[in-house]
Write a protein that holds these residues in place. Structure first.
Motif, PDB file in Angstrom:
ATOM      1  N   ASN A  13       2.752  16.709  22.184  1.00 29.17           N
ATOM      2  CA  ASN A  13       2.196  15.524  21.752  1.00 29.17           C
ATOM      3  C   ASN A  13       2.651  14.563  23.204  1.00 29.17           C
ATOM      4  O   ASN A  13       3.402  14.932  24.074  1.00 29.17           O
ATOM      5  N   PRO A  14       2.166  13.252  23.026  1.00 31.58           N
ATOM      6  CA  PRO A  14       2.448  12.531  24.520  1.00 31.58           C
ATOM      7  C   PRO A  14       4.067  12.116  24.562  1.00 31.58           C
ATOM      8  O   PRO A  14       4.706  12.014  23.558  1.00 31.58           O
ATOM      9  N   VAL A  15       4.204  11.959  25.577  1.00 28.49           N
ATOM     10  CA  VAL A  15       5.759  11.704  26.075  1.00 28.49           C
ATOM     11  C   VAL A  15       5.529  11.171  27.252  1.00 28.49           C
ATOM     12  O   VAL A  15       5.026  11.192  28.344  1.00 28.49           O
ATOM     13  N   TRP A  16       6.292   9.830  27.008  1.00 26.84           N
ATOM     14  CA  TRP A  16       6.719   8.690  27.941  1.00 26.84           C
ATOM     15  C   TRP A  16       8.124   8.843  28.281  1.00 26.84           C
ATOM     16  O   TRP A  16       8.958   8.319  27.628  1.00 26.84           O
ATOM     17  N   ALA A  17       8.243   9.369  29.740  1.00 28.04           N
ATOM     18  CA  ALA A  17       9.929   9.312  30.205  1.00 28.04           C
ATOM     19  C   ALA A  17       9.990   8.608  31.228  1.00 28.04           C
ATOM     20  O   ALA A  17       8.973   8.182  32.020  1.00 28.04           O
ATOM     21  N   SER A  18      11.199   8.137  31.550  1.00 22.86           N
ATOM     22  CA  SER A  18      11.639   7.528  32.667  1.00 22.86           C
ATOM     23  C   SER A  18      13.044   8.021  33.151  1.00 22.86           C
ATOM     24  O   SER A  18      13.719   8.617  32.410  1.00 22.86           O
ATOM     25  N   VAL A  19      13.000   7.770  34.662  1.00 20.32           N
ATOM     26  CA  VAL A  19      14.359   8.333  35.184  1.00 20.32           C
ATOM     27  C   VAL A  19      14.703   7.207  36.368  1.00 20.32           C
ATOM     28  O   VAL A  19      13.773   6.280  36.587  1.00 20.32           O
ATOM     29  N   ALA A  20      15.922   7.208  36.965  1.00 18.94           N
ATOM     30  CA  ALA A  20      16.259   6.151  37.776  1.00 18.94           C
ATOM     31  C   ALA A  20      16.880   6.831  38.993  1.00 18.94           C
ATOM     32  O   ALA A  20      17.714   7.908  39.162  1.00 18.94           O
ATOM     33  N   THR A  21      16.469   6.505  40.254  1.00 25.29           N
ATOM     34  CA  THR A  21      16.723   7.341  41.525  1.00 25.29           C
ATOM     35  C   THR A  21      18.426   7.266  41.707  1.00 25.29           C
ATOM     36  O   THR A  21      18.808   8.262  42.292  1.00 25.29           O
ATOM     37  N   ASN A  22      19.080   6.328  41.268  1.00 17.96           N
ATOM     38  CA  ASN A  22      20.680   6.266  41.601  1.00 17.96           C
ATOM     39  C   ASN A  22      21.440   6.556  40.591  1.00 17.96           C
ATOM     40  O   ASN A  22      22.624   6.203  40.380  1.00 17.96           O
ATOM     41  N   ASP A  23      20.620   7.288  39.482  1.00 12.92           N
ATOM     42  CA  ASP A  23      21.312   7.750  38.436  1.00 12.92           C
ATOM     43  C   ASP A  23      22.536   8.869  38.501  1.00 12.92           C
ATOM     44  O   ASP A  23      21.949   9.839  38.503  1.00 12.92           O
ATOM     45  N   ILE A  24      23.759   8.628  38.378  1.00 12.75           N
ATOM     46  CA  ILE A  24      24.494   9.771  38.876  1.00 12.75           C
ATOM     47  C   ILE A  24      25.063  10.277  37.339  1.00 12.75           C
ATOM     48  O   ILE A  24      26.003  11.264  37.251  1.00 12.75           O
ATOM     49  N   THR A  25      24.731   9.875  36.299  1.00 15.59           N
ATOM     50  CA  THR A  25      25.105  10.025  34.925  1.00 15.59           C
ATOM     51  C   THR A  25      24.323  11.215  34.501  1.00 15.59           C
ATOM     52  O   THR A  25      24.757  12.388  34.141  1.00 15.59           O
ATOM     53  N   CYS A  26      22.876  10.892  34.267  1.00 15.90           N
ATOM     54  CA  CYS A  26      22.023  12.092  34.034  1.00 15.90           C
ATOM     55  C   CYS A  26      21.116  11.954  35.278  1.00 15.90           C
ATOM     56  O   CYS A  26      19.912  11.203  35.204  1.00 15.90           O
ATOM     57  N   PRO A  27      21.307  12.795  36.488  1.00 22.84           N
ATOM     58  CA  PRO A  27      20.424  12.548  37.614  1.00 22.84           C
ATOM     59  C   PRO A  27      19.114  12.891  37.301  1.00 22.84           C
ATOM     60  O   PRO A  27      18.868  14.199  36.587  1.00 22.84           O
ATOM     61  N   MET A  28      18.125  12.385  37.984  1.00 24.02           N
ATOM     62  CA  MET A  28      16.794  12.549  37.704  1.00 24.02           C
ATOM     63  C   MET A  28      16.283  14.009  37.983  1.00 24.02           C
ATOM     64  O   MET A  28      15.355  14.653  37.452  1.00 24.02           O
ATOM     65  N   VAL A  29      17.036  14.472  39.292  1.00 24.23           N
ATOM     66  CA  VAL A  29      16.443  15.957  39.789  1.00 24.23           C
ATOM     67  C   VAL A  29      16.880  16.854  38.533  1.00 24.23           C
ATOM     68  O   VAL A  29      16.034  17.863  38.387  1.00 24.23           O
ATOM     69  N   ASP A  30      17.766  16.505  37.578  1.00 21.61           N
ATOM     70  CA  ASP A  30      17.872  17.560  36.289  1.00 21.61           C
ATOM     71  C   ASP A  30      16.889  17.446  35.456  1.00 21.61           C
ATOM     72  O   ASP A  30      16.722  18.473  34.702  1.00 21.61           O
ATOM     73  N   PHE A  31      16.019  16.415  35.427  1.00 23.45           N
ATOM     74  CA  PHE A  31      15.310  16.255  34.369  1.00 23.45           C
ATOM     75  C   PHE A  31      14.069  16.838  34.649  1.00 23.45           C
ATOM     76  O   PHE A  31      13.146  17.205  33.701  1.00 23.45           O
ATOM     77  N   PHE A  32      13.444  16.980  36.034  1.00 23.87           N
ATOM     78  CA  PHE A  32      12.273  17.531  36.500  1.00 23.87           C
ATOM     79  C   PHE A  32      12.087  18.613  36.130  1.00 23.87           C
ATOM     80  O   PHE A  32      10.941  18.959  35.727  1.00 23.87           O
TER      81      PHE A  32
ATOM     82  N   ALA B  91       4.101  20.281  27.644  1.00 23.22           N
ATOM     83  CA  ALA B  91       2.643  20.909  27.455  1.00 23.22           C
ATOM     84  C   ALA B  91       1.581  19.853  27.081  1.00 23.22           C
ATOM     85  O   ALA B  91       0.485  20.205  27.466  1.00 23.22           O
ATOM     86  N   GLY B  92       2.088  18.737  26.754  1.00 23.01           N
ATOM     87  CA  GLY B  92       1.339  17.631  26.306  1.00 23.01           C
ATOM     88  C   GLY B  92       1.053  16.456  27.273  1.00 23.01           C
ATOM     89  O   GLY B  92       1.398  16.782  28.532  1.00 23.01           O
ATOM     90  N   PRO B  93       0.113  15.542  26.909  1.00 21.37           N
ATOM     91  CA  PRO B  93       0.152  14.488  27.667  1.00 21.37           C
ATOM     92  C   PRO B  93       1.421  13.923  28.195  1.00 21.37           C
ATOM     93  O   PRO B  93       2.188  13.676  27.353  1.00 21.37           O
ATOM     94  N   LYS B  94       1.460  13.433  29.535  1.00 21.70           N
ATOM     95  CA  LYS B  94       3.207  12.999  29.853  1.00 21.70           C
ATOM     96  C   LYS B  94       3.155  11.897  30.926  1.00 21.70           C
ATOM     97  O   LYS B  94       1.904  12.186  31.821  1.00 21.70           O
ATOM     98  N   GLN B  95       3.913  10.903  30.900  1.00 19.73           N
ATOM     99  CA  GLN B  95       3.948   9.952  32.055  1.00 19.73           C
ATOM    100  C   GLN B  95       5.416   9.804  32.321  1.00 19.73           C
ATOM    101  O   GLN B  95       6.159   9.609  31.471  1.00 19.73           O
ATOM    102  N   LEU B  96       5.708   9.843  33.590  1.00 14.87           N
ATOM    103  CA  LEU B  96       7.034   9.744  34.261  1.00 14.87           C
ATOM    104  C   LEU B  96       7.199   8.363  35.037  1.00 14.87           C
ATOM    105  O   LEU B  96       6.321   8.156  36.007  1.00 14.87           O
ATOM    106  N   THR B  97       7.947   7.216  34.559  1.00 12.53           N
ATOM    107  CA  THR B  97       8.228   6.281  35.402  1.00 12.53           C
ATOM    108  C   THR B  97       9.511   6.401  36.055  1.00 12.53           C
ATOM    109  O   THR B  97      10.668   6.724  35.468  1.00 12.53           O
TER     110      THR B  97
END
Length: 294
Positions: free
Chosen positions: A236-255, A262-268
């Motif tokens: 199903n669709p997923v709308w996700a967001s990350v932040a470049t200076n996030d040291i708590t949940c670093p965006m590199v770990d979400f990639f 598998a479905g439609p997705k959008q990353l902000t």
């Protein structure tokens, strides 16, 4: 045991427990709807405490299951009344042992630490994360008992730990999810999160600093709860967001998780922002988007 077998065992265990759902109207005024205190039984007989918001409607309405961040609690119904404003019901619980009304009383068999993510580290069956995810999965049984909520129109939302939980629950849900909003999500790429001691996973690094011979067991346990291993199940669709200076949940770990969805997705990406991500601006965008979808 593979992931499917593990979660099937959890589902079977939950099915053996009476739900014991109770709803109590709250004597507070909530714009566009009603608010109820909610309790039900989950793994180990623990009573899970939460909130049920119902719009003013005679017909079944869509529902948002909202997932809380680490060590945050339900404070009042107004925290979630924005979903009522667009005609959605809402279910949200206090995660067990994270400072809210839900306790974490069943003893652990392996490791017990003060911080929740430091409990039951050595086996998936004993892990705190097993309990927390199971408590959320039981909300779908709660849904079956709430006729004014439409179980065919379920949306998931969460920030940080809540974003990771939303994606995990999405992948394991017994019903079709219509869409998931996951902001600065946790629970992804866990070997790196533990090694780097970022956010709530610092407690695991702390444990391994004094018990280095347990590293293999800890990593095998956490593999069962790493959302990158479940992302391919989400269509199903997923709308996700990350932040470049996030040291708590670093965006590199979400990639790694985002790439496998598998479905439609959008990353902000929120440039220059920390763990607050897009904050209220992001929530406003999500509310408007969900309103348009519905």
């Amino acid at each position: 045991m593979d992931n499917n077998q593990f979660w099937q065992q959890v589902t079977d265990e939950l099915a053996q427990l009476p739900l014991q759902l109770t709803l109590t109207p709250l004597a507070v005024e909530v714009t566009n709807g009603e608010a109820f205190s909610m309790q039900y039984q989950s793994l180990g007989g623990e009573i899970i405490h939460g909130l049920y918001l119902q719009p003013k409607s005679s017909q079944p309405t869509p529902v948002v299951i909202d997932f809380l961040g680490y060590l945050t609690q339900i404070e009042n119904p107004q925290q979630f009344s924005h979903w009522l404003a667009i005609g959605c019901g809402c279910l949200v619980i206090d995660n067990r042992g994270q400072g809210g009304a839900t306790l974490d009383q069943v003893p652990y068999q392996t490791v017990t630490m003060p911080m929740p993510l430091g409990r039951g580290l050595l086996t998936p069956e004993d892990s705190y994360l097993r309990r927390m995810v199971a408590d959320q999965l039981r909300l779908f049984e709660v849904l079956e008992n709430l006729p004014l909520l439409d179980a065919s129109r379920v949306y998931l939302h969460g920030n940080s730990q809540g974003g990771g939980l939303a994606l995990m629950v999405n992948s394991l849900s017994p019903v079709a999810i219509q869409g998931t909003f996951a902001n600065v999500p946790s629970q992804s790429n866990l070997p790196h999160r533990i090694a780097a001691a970022t956010g709530s996973y610092g407690v695991m690094k702390e444990y391994l600093n004094t018990h280095p011979t347990d590293q293999k067991q800890v990593l095998q346990t956490m593999a069962m709860f790493d959302i990158r291993h479940y992302a391919h199940l989400i269509e199903n669709p997923v709308w996700a967001s990350v932040a470049t200076n996030d040291i708590t949940c670093p965006m590199v770990d979400f990639f790694p998780t985002y790439k496998r969805l598998a479905g439609p997705k959008q990353l902000t990406v929120f440039w220059g922002k920390g763990h607050e991500g897009g904050g209220l601006k992001r929530l406003t965008q999500e509310i408007q988007l969900l309103k348009e979808i519905m």
